[in-house]
Design a protein around this motif. Structure first.
Motif, short mmCIF file in Angstrom:
data_model
loop_
_atom_site.label_atom_id
_atom_site.label_comp_id
_atom_site.label_asym_id
_atom_site.label_seq_id
_atom_site.Cartn_x
_atom_site.Cartn_y
_atom_site.Cartn_z
N GLU A 334 0.81 -1.21 0.00
CA GLU A 334 0.00 0.00 0.00
C GLU A 334 0.84 1.26 0.00
O GLU A 334 1.51 1.58 0.97
CB GLU A 334 -0.89 -0.01 1.23
CG GLU A 334 -2.32 -0.25 0.86
CD GLU A 334 -3.21 0.84 1.39
OE1 GLU A 334 -3.04 1.99 0.92
OE2 GLU A 334 -4.04 0.55 2.24
N ASP A 335 0.77 1.98 -1.11
CA ASP A 335 1.55 3.21 -1.23
C ASP A 335 1.13 4.25 -0.19
O ASP A 335 1.94 5.06 0.25
CB ASP A 335 1.40 3.79 -2.64
CG ASP A 335 2.10 2.93 -3.67
OD1 ASP A 335 3.03 2.20 -3.27
OD2 ASP A 335 1.73 2.96 -4.85
N GLU A 336 -0.15 4.21 0.20
CA GLU A 336 -0.61 5.20 1.17
C GLU A 336 0.03 4.95 2.54
O GLU A 336 0.32 5.88 3.28
CB GLU A 336 -2.13 5.18 1.29
CG GLU A 336 -2.86 5.68 0.04
CD GLU A 336 -2.46 7.10 -0.37
OE1 GLU A 336 -2.24 7.95 0.51
OE2 GLU A 336 -2.37 7.36 -1.58
N GLN A 337 0.22 3.68 2.89
CA GLN A 337 0.91 3.36 4.16
C GLN A 337 2.34 3.87 4.11
O GLN A 337 2.85 4.44 5.07
CB GLN A 337 0.92 1.85 4.40
CG GLN A 337 -0.45 1.30 4.71
CD GLN A 337 -0.43 -0.21 4.90
OE1 GLN A 337 0.54 -0.87 4.57
NE2 GLN A 337 -1.52 -0.73 5.43
N PHE A 339 3.50 6.29 2.29
CA PHE A 339 3.50 7.75 2.35
C PHE A 339 3.31 8.23 3.79
O PHE A 339 4.02 9.14 4.25
CB PHE A 339 2.40 8.32 1.45
CG PHE A 339 2.25 9.82 1.58
CD1 PHE A 339 3.20 10.68 1.03
CD2 PHE A 339 1.19 10.37 2.27
CE1 PHE A 339 3.08 12.05 1.16
CE2 PHE A 339 1.06 11.74 2.42
CZ PHE A 339 2.00 12.58 1.86
N TYR A 340 2.40 7.60 4.48
CA TYR A 340 2.11 8.03 5.86
C TYR A 340 3.36 7.91 6.74
O TYR A 340 3.71 8.82 7.48
CB TYR A 340 0.97 7.19 6.43
CG TYR A 340 0.49 7.65 7.78
CD1 TYR A 340 -0.25 8.81 7.93
CD2 TYR A 340 0.78 6.91 8.93
CE1 TYR A 340 -0.69 9.23 9.17
CE2 TYR A 340 0.33 7.32 10.18
CZ TYR A 340 -0.40 8.49 10.29
OH TYR A 340 -0.84 8.91 11.51
N TYR B 51 -0.95 18.15 0.50
CA TYR B 51 -0.26 16.92 0.10
C TYR B 51 0.93 17.21 -0.81
O TYR B 51 1.93 16.50 -0.77
CB TYR B 51 -1.25 15.95 -0.57
CG TYR B 51 -2.03 15.17 0.45
CD1 TYR B 51 -1.56 13.93 0.90
CD2 TYR B 51 -3.19 15.67 1.02
CE1 TYR B 51 -2.24 13.21 1.86
CE2 TYR B 51 -3.89 14.97 1.99
CZ TYR B 51 -3.41 13.74 2.41
OH TYR B 51 -4.08 13.04 3.37
N HIS B 56 3.37 14.02 -1.65
CA HIS B 56 2.62 12.82 -2.06
C HIS B 56 2.84 12.54 -3.55
O HIS B 56 2.73 13.44 -4.38
CB HIS B 56 1.13 13.00 -1.77
CG HIS B 56 0.37 11.71 -1.85
ND1 HIS B 56 0.09 11.09 -3.04
CD2 HIS B 56 -0.13 10.91 -0.87
CE1 HIS B 56 -0.56 9.96 -2.81
NE2 HIS B 56 -0.71 9.83 -1.50
N LYS B 58 1.17 11.25 -5.81
CA LYS B 58 0.04 11.42 -6.72
C LYS B 58 0.07 12.79 -7.41
O LYS B 58 -0.49 12.95 -8.49
CB LYS B 58 -1.24 11.27 -5.90
CG LYS B 58 -2.53 11.30 -6.67
CD LYS B 58 -3.72 11.06 -5.71
CE LYS B 58 -4.96 11.76 -6.23
NZ LYS B 58 -5.99 11.85 -5.18
N TYR B 92 -7.22 12.15 6.53
CA TYR B 92 -7.57 10.73 6.62
C TYR B 92 -6.32 9.92 6.92
O TYR B 92 -5.72 9.34 6.02
CB TYR B 92 -8.20 10.25 5.31
CG TYR B 92 -9.42 11.03 4.91
CD1 TYR B 92 -10.60 10.92 5.67
CD2 TYR B 92 -9.41 11.88 3.81
CE1 TYR B 92 -11.73 11.65 5.32
CE2 TYR B 92 -10.54 12.60 3.46
CZ TYR B 92 -11.70 12.49 4.21
OH TYR B 92 -12.80 13.21 3.86
N VAL B 94 -3.76 7.01 7.75
CA VAL B 94 -3.78 5.68 7.17
C VAL B 94 -3.56 4.60 8.23
O VAL B 94 -2.72 4.75 9.11
CB VAL B 94 -2.67 5.58 6.09
CG1 VAL B 94 -2.67 4.22 5.41
CG2 VAL B 94 -2.82 6.70 5.07
#
Lengths: 389, 254
Positions: A334-337, A339-340, B51, B56, B58, B92, B94
Motif C-alpha cells: 500500500e503506497d498510502e501506508q 507515504f504516511y 499533500y 505525495h 500522486k 484521513y 492511514v
C-alpha cells in the motif's frame, strides 16, 4: 491412542475436493498416473522443477543424504525409534493423496517414530532438524502424542536436497500439540511434504508452517478428527522471493461433531516470478454437526512480476453448524501506508520493513511459543534486509 | 527563523482525460510563530496544497518553487521533507496493521531527531503528551490508526505534532469529523505547539468553527487552485457570515 477411521477421506463423489484428486488416496505410487500438469491438483506446480519426484526418475536415482537430528528434552520420556515402513504405527494419520506423497511412502524403507507418553507435559520442545546434503531423499516421520500430553514439536529444514517426505501426527485424546515446521532451505532445494494430523477427542492441534527458502516447496497440511470436540489451528507464513515456487495446500476434513478449525496463512512476495499458491479446502461432512470453521489467506505483493493463486473452498453437507467462513485477499503493497510513514520522517526502506513486519505480526503472535516467535521475527527481518535493501 | 516560501506553485494530477491542473499559482509565505488559516470551498485545491507540500507521489509539480529556509523542498523525498521540519497532519490518517503506536512514534521521533530518544525520558514524554490530549495510555499498544474513531485519529495526529515539533505544521482539515469536546482537545494541542513560538502553522479548513479555538494571524481564501483574498482574522468573520459564494462564481476546480 486415537486410530484413524478406515476411510478418513470418505467424501461424496461430487465433492470438489474428491474430483480434484487424480486418484483415490493410496500408499502405492503405482496407483497414481504420472501427472502432466493439466490435473487440477498439479496445475499450479512447475512439474519440470520437481526434479523427477513426480515421474519416478528421482526415485530411480535416489542416493542423496540428509543429516537428521532429533532432540528430546531430558527426562521427558519421549522415545525415538527407527522402524520398518511396515511397522503398524506408520501411516495411521492419513494416506498419500498425490503421486509424490505416495512416491515418498513407496521409496522409504525406514520411518522414524517419535512417541510422547500420555500425560507428559513438556516444557521444552522436541526438535527434529533435517539438513540436506544434496541428492534425492525420502522420509517418513511419525509423531505419536499420548492422551493429555502437551508438547511443542519443531521441525527444521535447511540445506539442499530434492526431498519428498510424509509426516504423521497422531494426537491422543485431550492432548495439546503445537507443531512448527520451518522450510528454510537453500535456494536450489525441492521439498514436497504431506502433513497428516489425526486429532483425537477434545484434543488441540496447532500447526505453524513457515516457508522461506527452496526452489519449489509444496506442503500439504491435512487434518482429520478421530472424535468429537477436537480443535485445529493451522497457521502459515511464507516469504516468496523471485523465482521461488511455494505452495501450501490445506485440507480440514470435519467428519466428527463439535470440532473447530481455524486457518490463517499469510504470505509476502517479492521479485520476478515469485509464485505462491494457497489452496484451502474445508469439508464439513453430514455427521459434523456443531462445526465451527474459518479460513483466511492474505498475500502482500511487494513488487511487480510476482504471482499468487489463492483458492479457498468450503463444502458443507450439514446445515447444523456453529459457523463457517473463508476469506482470501491479495493486495499490493500500500503506497498510502508508505507515504504516511515517510511523512513522519521514516526512510522508505525502514517504512517498508515496518509494514511487512506489521502484516505478519498478528500471525506470529498466534504461535504462542516465545522462542519460536522471536526466531521468526529475526528470520523475517533477515529476509527483509536481504530482499528490500 | 524558519520560513516556508511558496512561489507560483502549479500542481497537476493524473486524471482520466490526462493531467489536470489543480493548483494554479499559489503564493504564500509562512514564518515561524505565525498561524495562517487557509479556507475555501470543497474542491478548491486546499488538500492538494497540503499533500503537495508533503510530497505525495500522486501530485506532480509543474511549476513554481517551495523553499524552507532557502532549501528546495520540492527536490526532497517525502521522508527528507519530514526530517527537514515539514509536518502534515492528515485528514484521513492511514491504518498500518501490526505496527503499534508506540513503535511508530519512536521510529518516527528517531528519524526526525536524528537519534533514538533516551528511553526513560521518551516514555515520560509520550505519556505526558498523551495525557494532555486526554488519550488512554492503552492507546500506545494499539495498531496505528486501526479501528480508531475519527476523534482518536485526529488526536493521534496532534500527538505526533507535539512530539515531532516541526518547523512548519500543515493541518489538513484537522477539525473535520470532530465533536465539540474533541475539537477543543485537538485545538489545545495545536495551541501548545504554537505557544512555543518555534513552529509556523498552516491551518487548512472548510469551516470557521475551529477558528474559535485557534486564532490565526492571517486568513486566506482559497478558490480555483489559488489564494484569491488574504486578510486578518476579520476575513474569517466575513466568511462565516457570507460563505464562499462570492469566490466560487467562476466555478471551483474538480
Amino acid at each position: 491412542m486415537a486410530e484413524a477411521p478406515t476411510n478418513p477421506v470418505a467424501l461424496a463423489a461430487e465433492s470438489t475436493v474428491a474430483t480434484r484428486m487424480s486418484a483415490p488416496p493410496s500408499f502405492d505410487v503405482a496407483d497414481f498416473p504420472v501427472p502432466t500438469g493439466r490435473e487440477e491438483e498439479w496445475r499450479f506446480t512447475p512439474l519440470e522443477r520437481l526434479r523427477g519426484l513426480h515421474d519416478g526418475s528421482a526415485a530411480a536415482t535416489a542416493g542423496g543424504s540428509v543429516k537428521a537430528e532429533v532432540t528430546t528434552p531430558e527426562g521427558s520420556g519421549v522415545t525415538v525409534e527407527t522402524v520398518s515402513r511396515d511397522d503398524a504405527r506408520v501411516g495411521k494419520a492419513g494416506t498419500p493423496v498425490d503421486r509424490v506423497a505416495a512416491q515418498a511412502f513407496s521409496a522409504v524403507e525406514k520411518a522414524t517414530v517419535i512417541t510422547v507418553p500420555a500425560e507428559a507435559v513438556l516444557t521444552e520442545p522436541v526438535r527434529v532438524s533435517v539438513h540436506g546434503e544434496g541428492g534425492v531423499t525420502f522420509g517418513h516421520t511419525v509423531f505419536r502424542i499420548g492422551a493429555f500430553a502437551e508438547v511443542v514439536l519443531v521441525l527444521d529444514h535447511t540445506g539442499d536436497t530434492v526431498r519428498a517426505a510424509n509426516v504423521d501426527f497422531v494426537v491422543g485424546d485431550g492432548a495439546k500439540v503445537t507443531v512448527v515446521s520451518v522450510q528454510d532451505w537453500a535456494d536450489t532445494a525441492v521439498h514436497c511434504s504431506q502433513h497428516n494430523a489425526l486429532v483425537g477427542r477434545d484434543a488441540t492441534f496447532k500447526s505453524v508452517v513457515v516457508t522461506f527458502g527452496g526452489d519449489v516447496v509444496r506442503i500439504h497440511p491435512r487434518v482429520t478428527y478421530a472424535g468429537p470436540g477436537g480443535e485445529a489451528e493451522l497457521y502459515g507464513l511464507y516469504f516468496t522471493d523471485g523465482g521461488q515456487h511455494q505452495e501450501h495446500r490445506l485440507l480440514v476434513d470435519h467428519s466428527a461433531p463439535n470440532c473447530r478449525s481455524n486457518v490463517a496463512y499469510k504470505g509476502a512476495l517479492q521479485g520476478a516470478d515469485a509464485h505462491a499458491v494457497w489452496i484451502g479446502d474445508v469439508v464439513i461432512q453430514a455427521a459434523a454437526t456443531g462445526t465451527d470453521t474459518y479460513e483466511l489467506n492474505r498475500n502482500l505483493v511487494l513488487t511487480d512480476g510476482a504471482r499468487v493463486d489463492s483458492v479457498p473452498n468450503l463444502e458443507i453437507e450439514t446445515g447444523e453448524i456453529a459457523g463457517a467462513g473463508h476469506a482470501s485477499a491479495t493486495g499490493r503493497f500500500e503506497d498510502e501506508q508508505l507515504f504516511y510513514l515517510m511523512a513522519r520522517g521514516i526512510p522508505e526502506e525502514e517504512a517498508r520493513r515496518l509494514v511487512v513486519r506489521g502484516f505478519f505480526a498478528e500471525l506470529i503472535q498466534q504461535i504462542g511459543v516465545p522462542d519460536v516467535e522471536e526466531r521468526l521475527i529475526a528470520k523475517l527481518t533477515a529476509e527483509l534486509e536481504r530482499s528490500i535493501a | 527563523m524558519a520560513t516556508l516560501e511558496i512561489r507560483d506553485l502549479h500542481v497537476s494530477v493524473e486524471a482520466e482525460g490526462g493531467p489536470t491542473e489543480i493548483l494554479r499559482g499559489v503564493d504564500l509565505t509562512v514564518k515561524q510563530g505565525e498561524t495562517h488559516a487557509i479556507m475555501g470551498p470543497n474542491g478548491s485545491g486546499k488538500s492538494t496544497l497540503a499533500y503537495s507540500l508533503a510530497g505525495h507521489p500522486k501530485y506532480t509539480v509543474t511549476g513554481g518553487t517551495v523553499t524552507l529556509d532557502g532549501e528546495d523542498v520540492l527536490e526532497m523525498s517525502v521522508d527528507e521533507r519530514a526530517r527537514a521540519g515539514v509536518f502534515l497532519a492528515m485528514q484521513y490518517p492511514v491504518e498500518v496493521p501490526g505496527v503499534s503506536v508506540s513503535n511508530f512514534l519512536r521510529t518516527s521521533a528517531t528519524a526526525v531527531r536524528g537519534e533514538a530518544p533516551k528511553l526513560r525520558t521518551w516514555v515520560k514524554e509520550v505519556k505526558e503528551a498523551m495525557a494532555r490530549l486526554e488519550m488512554d495510555p492503552a492507546f500506545a499498544e494499539r495498531n496505528v490508526n486501526e479501528g480508531f474513531s475519527g476523534g482518536e485519529k485526529k488526536r493521534h495526529e496532534i500527538l505526533q505534532l507535539e512530539l515531532l515539533k516541526p518547523k512548519i505544521a500543515i493541518l489538513d482539515e484537522t477539525d473535520s469529523g470532530l465533536d465539540i469536546d474533541a475539537l477543543r482537545i485537538v485545538s489545545e494541542g495545536v495551541n501548545r505547539v504554537r505557544a512555543n513560538g518555534e513552529s509556523g502553522t498552516l491551518l487548512i479548513t472548510h469551516y470557521t468553527r475551529i477558528l474559535r479555538y485557534i486564532n490565526p494571524d492571517h486568513v486566506h481564501v482559497f478558490a480555483g487552485g489559488r489564494i484569491v483574498e488574504s486578510g486578518g482574522p476579520e476575513l474569517a468573520d466575513k466568511l462565516e457570515a457570507e460563505g464562499y459564494e462570492a469566490y466560487t462564481k467562476g466555478g471551483g476546480v474538480s
